[in-house]
Design a protein around this motif. Structure first.
Motif, PDB file in Angstrom:
ATOM      1  N   UNK A  74      45.262  48.077  37.789  1.00 24.23           N
ATOM      2  CA  UNK A  74      44.423  46.894  37.931  1.00 24.23           C
ATOM      3  C   UNK A  74      42.979  47.331  37.770  1.00 24.23           C
ATOM      4  N   UNK A  75      42.446  47.140  36.557  1.00 25.76           N
ATOM      5  CA  UNK A  75      41.123  47.666  36.279  1.00 25.76           C
ATOM      6  C   UNK A  75      41.145  49.184  36.344  1.00 25.76           C
ATOM      7  N   UNK A  76      40.198  49.794  37.040  1.00 26.00           N
ATOM      8  CA  UNK A  76      40.148  51.262  37.104  1.00 26.00           C
ATOM      9  C   UNK A  76      41.109  51.861  38.128  1.00 26.00           C
ATOM     10  N   UNK A  77      41.836  51.018  38.835  1.00 24.77           N
ATOM     11  CA  UNK A  77      42.659  51.478  39.951  1.00 24.77           C
ATOM     12  C   UNK A  77      44.138  51.313  39.638  1.00 24.77           C
ATOM     13  N   UNK A  78      44.941  52.306  40.032  1.00 26.40           N
ATOM     14  CA  UNK A  78      46.386  52.164  39.966  1.00 26.40           C
ATOM     15  C   UNK A  78      46.893  51.860  41.362  1.00 26.40           C
ATOM     16  N   UNK A 128      46.358  45.201  34.289  1.00 24.31           N
ATOM     17  CA  UNK A 128      46.977  43.876  34.447  1.00 24.31           C
ATOM     18  C   UNK A 128      45.979  42.809  34.878  1.00 24.31           C
ATOM     19  N   UNK A 129      44.691  43.147  34.954  1.00 25.10           N
ATOM     20  CA  UNK A 129      43.684  42.182  35.418  1.00 25.10           C
ATOM     21  C   UNK A 129      43.744  40.845  34.676  1.00 25.10           C
ATOM     22  N   UNK A 130      43.931  40.830  33.334  1.00 25.13           N
ATOM     23  CA  UNK A 130      43.985  39.540  32.639  1.00 25.13           C
ATOM     24  C   UNK A 130      45.080  38.605  33.162  1.00 25.13           C
ATOM     25  N   UNK A 131      46.170  39.182  33.658  1.00 28.85           N
ATOM     26  CA  UNK A 131      47.256  38.359  34.178  1.00 28.85           C
ATOM     27  C   UNK A 131      46.793  37.525  35.374  1.00 28.85           C
ATOM     28  N   UNK A 132      45.940  38.109  36.196  1.00 28.40           N
ATOM     29  CA  UNK A 132      45.474  37.419  37.394  1.00 28.40           C
ATOM     30  C   UNK A 132      44.367  36.406  37.084  1.00 28.40           C
ATOM     31  N   UNK A 133      43.691  36.594  35.956  1.00 31.24           N
ATOM     32  CA  UNK A 133      42.577  35.704  35.631  1.00 31.24           C
ATOM     33  C   UNK A 133      42.938  34.649  34.581  1.00 31.24           C
ATOM     34  N   UNK A 185      53.041  47.111  32.175  1.00 31.36           N
ATOM     35  CA  UNK A 185      52.270  48.102  31.420  1.00 31.36           C
ATOM     36  C   UNK A 185      50.784  47.785  31.382  1.00 31.36           C
ATOM     37  N   UNK A 186      50.417  46.516  31.265  1.00 30.34           N
ATOM     38  CA  UNK A 186      49.010  46.144  31.231  1.00 30.34           C
ATOM     39  C   UNK A 186      48.319  46.518  29.937  1.00 30.34           C
ATOM     40  N   UNK A 187      46.989  46.419  29.942  1.00 33.00           N
ATOM     41  CA  UNK A 187      46.172  46.702  28.759  1.00 33.00           C
ATOM     42  C   UNK A 187      45.273  47.906  29.026  1.00 33.00           C
ATOM     43  N   UNK A 188      44.764  48.535  27.961  1.00 39.57           N
ATOM     44  CA  UNK A 188      43.827  49.643  28.167  1.00 39.57           C
ATOM     45  C   UNK A 188      42.616  49.190  28.986  1.00 39.57           C
ATOM     46  N   UNK A 189      42.129  50.044  29.827  1.00 38.65           N
ATOM     47  CA  UNK A 189      40.936  49.850  30.658  1.00 38.65           C
ATOM     48  C   UNK A 189      41.155  48.797  31.748  1.00 38.65           C
TER      49      UNK A 189
END
Length: 554
Positions: free
Chosen positions: A111-115, A79-84, A72-76
């Motif tokens: 992932x960021x602005x991209x699905x 899932x970027x935080x998972x990779x960082x 699901x990831x986070x708003x905006x």
């Protein structure tokens, strides 16, 4: 009948509006018309199936991207935080592998602005590439495009798309991918392999160890690619190398590292002039400055008739004489060819050496093949045609450590993949690394087994389960050059040393898959020589990667 079935199966106006909104949220860029075409695609699929079906109830309607599973990831930021996260930095290939284990062979993530849609199934990969048009869109890093804009540069073979890319591809591939042409550089590559082996011997005698194997391999790779492109010896493996050469090698590594770091929100990094962005720009500036200096020197030699008449023409000469590229395009593309051959080939050779050192039976079999075919002489292009196990060694090593573990495509139109409508402009990740470790396609995937690639094995593999160099018109333009470099240098190493190892290599991803700095690996290179002198190949931060004890004698 088909019209009535369609009326029943197409969503109501309210449902269609909701579908449009959902599709808009999941698209890569502007998607104002994507949802309409997606619904048309569904309707057409229904019509085609209903004409031949007994009833509308039995028709299977393609699902949408919203129906795909995924984190699901986070708003905006998605899932970027998972990779960082600290434990996952540089581990995108492993994070993707874990996601596939959890969500299946096909999943979506923001992932960021991209699905993105990730796939790790050879049947779906084949379905995708078979549907590609004339200009398959493999997205370059945004940071590369931003750099070229601020420096007012043309795009090259690594960074261009569409018709522009196709023009460059056609101009380069006729030389870089022609086996007969690449075979002409056998002597150049063998010379560099000899220098590389002698360099290791020299460092052993001088210092008792090699302080940085990673650096020596990068120097080897640059020396090879410079010989092929420029017909030049840069002296990368000499006792003292020019600072500009060392700066170029370092810049290539920094460019790939920061390019990967800037994969998400590159424009934000540029706006705030962050450290990764500054390092990225500085790296590119160093790369182009050094490459331009080399090209101008070579062009001056060509114009003044200072090139040896019998010398094998490098790719720079080929491009100038036999393509319609202007000089700006020649400079950009030779630069991208030059830099792309450094980290990729050096890491591929490192992993192949490591795998052989960890698997003495495979190494002994390779040694026997080399001895039988080459008979103690320098390997020729004709010899390579009769060395299937050598090629199997490289292929198996690339399965376990693919230089580019994750490839990508951006859909040029709404496309049905595995029963899901993937909207135009969606980025699809092709997870070669994950497929390479799937027991279904490669039994006992954690083991190094070159014999699985031999015809005599009788083991049929899905042709799209492993594509380390890509496929079709998007196949790596330097593939044959890289393979021949690896074949010839591995042959020379096998003739010169016996390799042993303890410990394991860990990997990190910085665009290309790389031995992690903190890996603890020891390798011995031995023979029947009575000497017991030892020397070490130390990786970054003094981590031992290879310990050489004795040479192999003939």
């Amino acid at each position: 009948m088909a019209d009535k079935a369609i009326q029943k199966l197409i969503p109501s106006r309210a449902a269609a509006k909701k579908l449009f909104q959902n599709q808009k949220r999941n698209c890569f860029t502007d998607v104002s018309s994507n949802s309409v075409s997606a619904v048309r695609l569904i309707a057409n699929a229904v019509a085609d199936r209903t004409d031949n079906a007994p009833s509308a109830a039995s028709v299977s309607v393609p699902k949408t991207i919203d129906d795909l599973p995924g984190p699901s990831g986070y708003p905006v930021v998605g899932t970027a935080p998972e990779y960082f996260r600290k434990a996952n930095r540089g581990q995108m290939h492993e994070v993707q592998r874990r996601f596939h284990e959890k969500y299946g062979k096909m999943f979506k993530e923001k992932l960021g602005p991209v699905t993105n849609v990730s796939i790790a199934d050879p049947n779906i990969v084949e379905e995708l590439v078979r549907k590609e048009g004339v200009y398959p869109f493999r997205p370059p890093y945004d940071s590369w495009i931003l750099y070229k804009k601020i420096r007012n540069q043309k795009a090259g073979i690594m960074s261009s798309v569409g018709p522009e890319w196709h023009k460059l591809r056609q101009s380069l591939a006729k030389y870089t991918l022609r086996p007969k042409t690449v075979a002409e550089y056998t002597d150049v590559m063998n010379d560099v392999a000899d220098i590389f082996v002698n360099r290791l011997r020299f460092l052993r005698e001088k210092d008792g160890d090699v302080e940085n194997l990673h650096s020596e391999l990068q120097k080897w790779a640059l020396e090879c690619v410079a010989g092929v492109i420029l017909e030049e010896k840069l002296g990368c493996l000499e006792n003292e190398i020019e600072p500009r050469v060392a700066d170029f090698i370092k810049a290539v590594g920094n460019m790939f590292l920061t390019g990967h770091q800037l994969m998400v929100f590159a424009d934000v990094h540029k706006k705030f002039n962050t450290k990764p962005w500054r390092t990225h720009v500085e790296a590119w500036d160093t790369i182009y400055s050094f490459a331009t200096e080399l090209f101008e020197k070579k062009i001056d030699e060509i114009q003044n008739g200072h090139v040896e008449k019998d010398a094998v023409a490098g790719f720079l000469r080929h491009m100038i004489a036999h393509t319609k590229l202007d000089m700006d395009e020649v400079y950009v593309n030779t630069t991208e060819l030059l830099l792309s051959g450094v980290d990729t080939s050096s890491h591929a050779l490192c992993f192949a050496m490591y795998n052989l050192a960890k698997n003495p039976n495979a190494q002994a079999r390779l040694q026997h093949e080399v001895d039988t075919i080459c008979k103690g002489n320098t390997c020729t292009s004709a010899n390579l045609q009769n060395m299937p196990f050598l090629k199997a060694v490289v292929k198996e090593s690339l399965r376990m450590y693919p230089v580019i573990p994750i490839n990508a495509r951006v859909m040029q139109e709404d496309t049905v993949l595995n029963g899901y409508v993937i909207p135009k402009n969606t980025c699809v990740l092709l997870n070669g690394y994950t497929m390479g470790y799937n027991e279904k396609y490669f039994p006992d995937p954690e083991s190094f087994k070159p014999e699985r690639w031999l015809r005599s094995s009788g083991d049929e593999k899905h042709p799209f389960a492993m594509l380390p160099f890509g496929f079709g018109s998007r196949m790596c333009v330097g593939r044959r050059i890289a393979e021949q470099e690896l074949f010839l240098t591995l042959t020379k190493m096998t003739q010169s040393f016996w390799m042993e190892a303890t410990g394991d290599i860990e990997t990190t991803l910085r665009t290309v898959i790389t031995p992690k700095e903190r890996s603890s690996v020891h390798q011995n290179l031995t023979s029947s020589n009575t000497s017991s002198q030892r020397f070490q190949f130390l990786g970054p931060r003094g981590r031992a990667m290879i310990t050489c004890v004795l040479e192999r004698l003939f």
